[in-house]
Design a protein around this motif. Structure first.
Motif, PDB file in Angstrom:
ATOM      1  N   ASP A  25      -2.134   2.698   1.212  1.00  0.00           N
ATOM      2  CA  ASP A  25      -1.395   2.851  -0.033  1.00  0.00           C
ATOM      3  C   ASP A  25      -0.593   4.146  -0.008  1.00  0.00           C
ATOM      4  OD1 ASP A  25      -2.334   0.507  -1.401  1.00  0.00           O
ATOM      5  OD2 ASP A  25      -4.257   1.516  -1.624  1.00  0.00           O
ATOM      6  N   THR A  32       3.399   3.233  -6.835  1.00  0.00           N
ATOM      7  CA  THR A  32       2.342   2.937  -5.877  1.00  0.00           C
ATOM      8  C   THR A  32       2.698   1.667  -5.117  1.00  0.00           C
ATOM      9  OG1 THR A  32       0.712   3.907  -7.356  1.00  0.00           O
ATOM     10  CG2 THR A  32      -0.121   2.463  -5.615  1.00  0.00           C
ATOM     11  N   ARG A  34       1.854  -0.756  -1.366  1.00  0.00           N
ATOM     12  CA  ARG A  34       1.086  -1.012  -0.150  1.00  0.00           C
ATOM     13  C   ARG A  34       2.022  -0.801   1.031  1.00  0.00           C
ATOM     14  NH1 ARG A  34      -4.089  -1.186   0.291  1.00  0.00           N
ATOM     15  NH2 ARG A  34      -4.292  -3.080   1.444  1.00  0.00           N
ATOM     16  N   PHE A 121      -1.171   8.303  -1.761  1.00  0.00           N
ATOM     17  CA  PHE A 121      -1.742   7.836  -3.023  1.00  0.00           C
ATOM     18  C   PHE A 121      -3.065   8.547  -3.224  1.00  0.00           C
ATOM     19  CE2 PHE A 121      -4.602   4.934  -5.284  1.00  0.00           C
ATOM     20  CZ  PHE A 121      -3.902   4.788  -6.460  1.00  0.00           C
ATOM     21  N   THR A 122      -3.267   9.158  -4.374  1.00  0.00           N
ATOM     22  CA  THR A 122      -4.527   9.815  -4.685  1.00  0.00           C
ATOM     23  C   THR A 122      -5.071   9.254  -5.986  1.00  0.00           C
ATOM     24  OG1 THR A 122      -3.329  11.611  -5.768  1.00  0.00           O
ATOM     25  CG2 THR A 122      -3.954  11.968  -3.469  1.00  0.00           C
ATOM     26  N   PHE A 123      -6.382   9.199  -6.059  1.00  0.00           N
ATOM     27  CA  PHE A 123      -7.043   8.674  -7.263  1.00  0.00           C
ATOM     28  C   PHE A 123      -7.126   9.720  -8.319  1.00  0.00           C
ATOM     29  CE2 PHE A 123      -8.548   6.011  -3.832  1.00  0.00           C
ATOM     30  CZ  PHE A 123      -8.401   4.752  -4.366  1.00  0.00           C
TER      31      PHE A 123
END
Length: 123
Positions: A25, A32, A34, A121-123
């Motif tokens: 991701d 965001t 894929r 991508f970071t949560f």
């Protein structure tokens, strides 16, 4: 984070020539998305998982992008075909080439590289 920062993606052995892709991701242009990495003729390549015909994911099963001949990356929905080494449209209803993500391979690890419009991508 500086542009072109290397981000570890997978072990080199995880990418088999013409085989399954390694998905990941990213944030591309603030969205965001894929992405996927494949190996073609010994070299790793990565692209956004977004068909240029209709902005939707291309794989018909997780990690399956190559057509039956193993020569083209294929969008499972509408049949657009792309060259695995450049992402260029090779046939079907594509509108330009795939968005390329730079990779490097060092000491058995494949890394993807950030850019001005491409971040992890970071949560």
């Amino acid at each position: 984070m500086a542009d072109d920062a290397p981000i570890p993606l997978c072990r080199s052995a995880d990418l088999i020539d013409g085989g399954l892709a390694v998905p990941f991701d990213v944030i591309y242009g603030g969205q965001t998305c894929r992405a996927f990495a494949i190996r073609w003729q010994g070299r790793p390549h990565a692209y956004l998982n977004r068909c240029t015909h209709v902005a939707m994911e291309m794989d018909y099963q997780e990690g399956r992008f190559f057509d039956d001949t193993g020569r083209w990356l294929l969008c499972a929905t509408h049949g657009a075909a792309y060259s695995p080494d450049t992402g260029a449209c090779a046939g079907g209803p594509c509108r330009g080439g795939l968005v390329r993500i730079e990779l490097s391979e060092i000491e058995g690890v494949v890394h993807w590289h950030t850019a001005w419009n491409l971040r992890p991508f970071t949560f």
